[in-house]
Design an enzyme around this catalytic site. Structure first.
Site, PDB file in Angstrom:
ATOM      1  N   LYS A 152       0.830  -1.208   0.000  1.00 39.32           N
ATOM      2  CA  LYS A 152       0.000   0.000   0.000  1.00 39.32           C
ATOM      3  C   LYS A 152       0.861   1.253   0.000  1.00 39.32           C
ATOM      4  CE  LYS A 152      -3.899   2.200   2.334  1.00 39.32           C
ATOM      5  NZ  LYS A 152      -4.926   2.084   3.387  1.00 39.32           N
ATOM      6  N   CYS A 180      -0.752  23.654   6.940  1.00 37.90           N
ATOM      7  CA  CYS A 180      -0.244  23.964   5.607  1.00 37.90           C
ATOM      8  C   CYS A 180      -0.461  25.409   5.161  1.00 37.90           C
ATOM      9  CB  CYS A 180      -0.872  23.011   4.590  1.00 37.90           C
ATOM     10  SG  CYS A 180      -0.233  21.323   4.711  1.00 37.90           S
ATOM     11  N   PHE A 194       5.003  13.781   3.142  1.00 39.07           N
ATOM     12  CA  PHE A 194       5.524  14.911   3.902  1.00 39.07           C
ATOM     13  C   PHE A 194       7.041  14.874   4.066  1.00 39.07           C
ATOM     14  CE2 PHE A 194       1.073  15.012   5.149  1.00 39.07           C
ATOM     15  CZ  PHE A 194       0.804  16.375   5.072  1.00 39.07           C
ATOM     16  N   HIS A 199       0.288  26.391  -2.738  1.00 37.83           N
ATOM     17  CA  HIS A 199       0.813  25.356  -1.844  1.00 37.83           C
ATOM     18  C   HIS A 199       0.419  23.981  -2.371  1.00 37.83           C
ATOM     19  CE1 HIS A 199       1.787  23.035   1.714  1.00 37.83           C
ATOM     20  NE2 HIS A 199       0.572  22.521   1.659  1.00 37.83           N
ATOM     21  N   ALA A 256      -3.587  15.758  -6.026  1.00 37.40           N
ATOM     22  CA  ALA A 256      -5.029  15.824  -6.274  1.00 37.40           C
ATOM     23  C   ALA A 256      -5.535  17.265  -6.187  1.00 37.40           C
ATOM     24  CB  ALA A 256      -5.778  14.939  -5.289  1.00 37.40           C
ATOM     25  N   ASN A 306       5.505  17.679   0.612  1.00 35.51           N
ATOM     26  CA  ASN A 306       4.717  18.688   1.320  1.00 35.51           C
ATOM     27  C   ASN A 306       5.410  18.962   2.653  1.00 35.51           C
ATOM     28  OD1 ASN A 306       2.871  20.134   2.859  1.00 35.51           O
ATOM     29  ND2 ASN A 306       1.098  18.964   2.175  1.00 35.51           N
TER      30      ASN A 306
END
Length: 401
Positions: free
Chosen positions: A73, A182, A233, A321, A326, A354
């Site tokens: 996964k 964020c 991240f 950002h 997606a 991110n």
């Protein structure tokens, strides 16, 4: 940093700033502060760089996990993020020193903060020093500091440690913005803009620094969002100097902060939900986040664009950002943006992942490279999204035409 150099400039700083104000003030009418501009930008990262294709094997090896289903996964998630490389504070040496981090149910907030607090400060100092070096003025000319982080917890806060580490004056104005997630970088930019425009002659150091230590989970303890975080991240820091009325021949502004707006979407509090527990920060991310952003982004952008009588989305440059691919894909489709409009955001996501509040400044740094060639768009939007759901946006103007 040499304290001798810092002390030698502190005594002259007030007179220097007074001279700036006096040369820009008109005797015949009250002074109208100019628009805030970005005068310099710096970045910093931990030493460990991880190629995305190596992450899964290293992650499972270092945590001694052998669950093949979770591994498959995570491999799929890593491919879907579009991330190629990320920097991280977490290492095998840290896991060897703190084996309780891989033990389910262990209260580890104390250990996580022992790792995170100094790591975040070290990156913040490095990014700030890089920014100040590019700025080219003495550190004592910094009048205010805005510090942004969702990755440390302590009193006094990181703002004071950062000011002390840089050798800033003891009367430097400090603002601390914690746990915004964020959108925190653009919030910091808005606050720095307000400070600069309401304090003539001021120079604001905006520093953001983030690490994933507080939310780290080994594979055997990971919930669905933890696996997304493991695939997406990264860690790092960024810093900017903000000020009005740049000094000719000394400062080099590259972007004007024209107009800023923050807006939250009512009834969306639980779509991004983070809670601090004895085991660190636990996150839940609603599947409808990209759709919520898509449903509201056009009206939000048009509200900003109206301030400069702008009509066409493709007439702007875009610094968004990159929360994930997606969100960028939905934004591009919803606003019918040309394929190259979000290239700087996609590039930052690919190179760094991110990195929460910092990431928008990596996007802006890439945007600066693009705008340096001249001939590009004059106006643009800086956007970020986060818990709330909160939108932060700034209408900006390139000064590199």
């Amino acid at each position: 940093m040499s304290k001798t150099n810092n002390n030698s400039i502190n005594g002259a700083t007030t007179n220097h700033i007074d001279s700036i104000i006096s040369t820009t003030t008109c005797d015949c009418e009250p002074r109208r502060p100019g628009k805030a501009t970005v005068l310099a930008l710096g970045k910093a990262f931990p030493s460990q760089l991880i190629p995305q294709e190596c992450l899964v094997e290293g992650y499972f090896r270092d945590t001694k996990c052998d669950d093949s289903a979770i591994k498959e996964k995570l491999e799929r998630l890593c491919k879907n993020t579009t991330v190629k490389t990320r920097y991280t504070v977490m290492s095998k040496e840290i896991l060897d020193k703190y084996p309780e981090l891989t033990t389910e149910g262990s209260p580890t907030i104390k250990q996580r903060l022992e790792i995170a607090n100094p790591a975040v400060l070290e990156m913040a100092l490095e990014a700030s020093l890089a920014c100040i070096k590019e700025w080219g003025r003495p550190v004592g000319d910094i009048t205010h500091i805005v510090y942004v982080s969702s990755s440390e917890i302590r009193l006094p806060g990181g703002d004071l440690y950062l000011a002390s580490g840089l050798g800033l004056r003891s009367d430097v104005g400090r603002v601390m913005l914690y746990f915004l997630g964020c959108y925190g970088g653009v919030t910091g930019l808005r606050v720095a803009k307000d400070i600069a425009e309401n304090n003539p002659g001021s120079r604001v150091l905006l520093t953001t620094s983030e690490t994933t230590i507080l939310g780290y989970r080994p594979p055997n303890m990971a919930r669905p969002y933890d696996l997304v975080g493991a695939a997406l991240f990264g860690d790092g820091a960024a810093a900017l100097i903000i000020g009005t009325d740049p000094i000719s021949q000394i400062e080099s502004p590259f972007m004007e902060l024209n107009f800023a707006v923050q807006q939250f979407l009512p009834g969306t509090h639980n779509i991004i939900d983070g809670r601090l527990s004895e085991e660190g920060i636990n996150f839940k991310l609603g599947r409808d986040l990209p759709q919520k952003i898509e449903d509201n982004i056009e009206s939000f952008c048009r509200m900003l664009m109206e301030k400069a009588n702008l009509k066409e989305f493709n007439d702007l440059f875009w610094a968004v950002h990159p929360g994930g691919p997606a969100i960028l894909n939905r934004l591009e489709s919803c606003l019918s943006l040309k394929a190259d409009k979000l290239q700087c955001s996609r590039r930052a996501l690919m190179d760094y992942g991110n990195v929460s509040s910092n990431t928008i400044f990596y996007v802006m740094d890439y945007m600066r490279e693009e705008l340096k060639g001249g001939g590009g768009e004059e106006w643009g939007l800086v956007l970020a999204f986060g818990p709330g759901i909160t939108f932060e946006g700034i209408l900006v103007r390139s000064l590199l035409q």
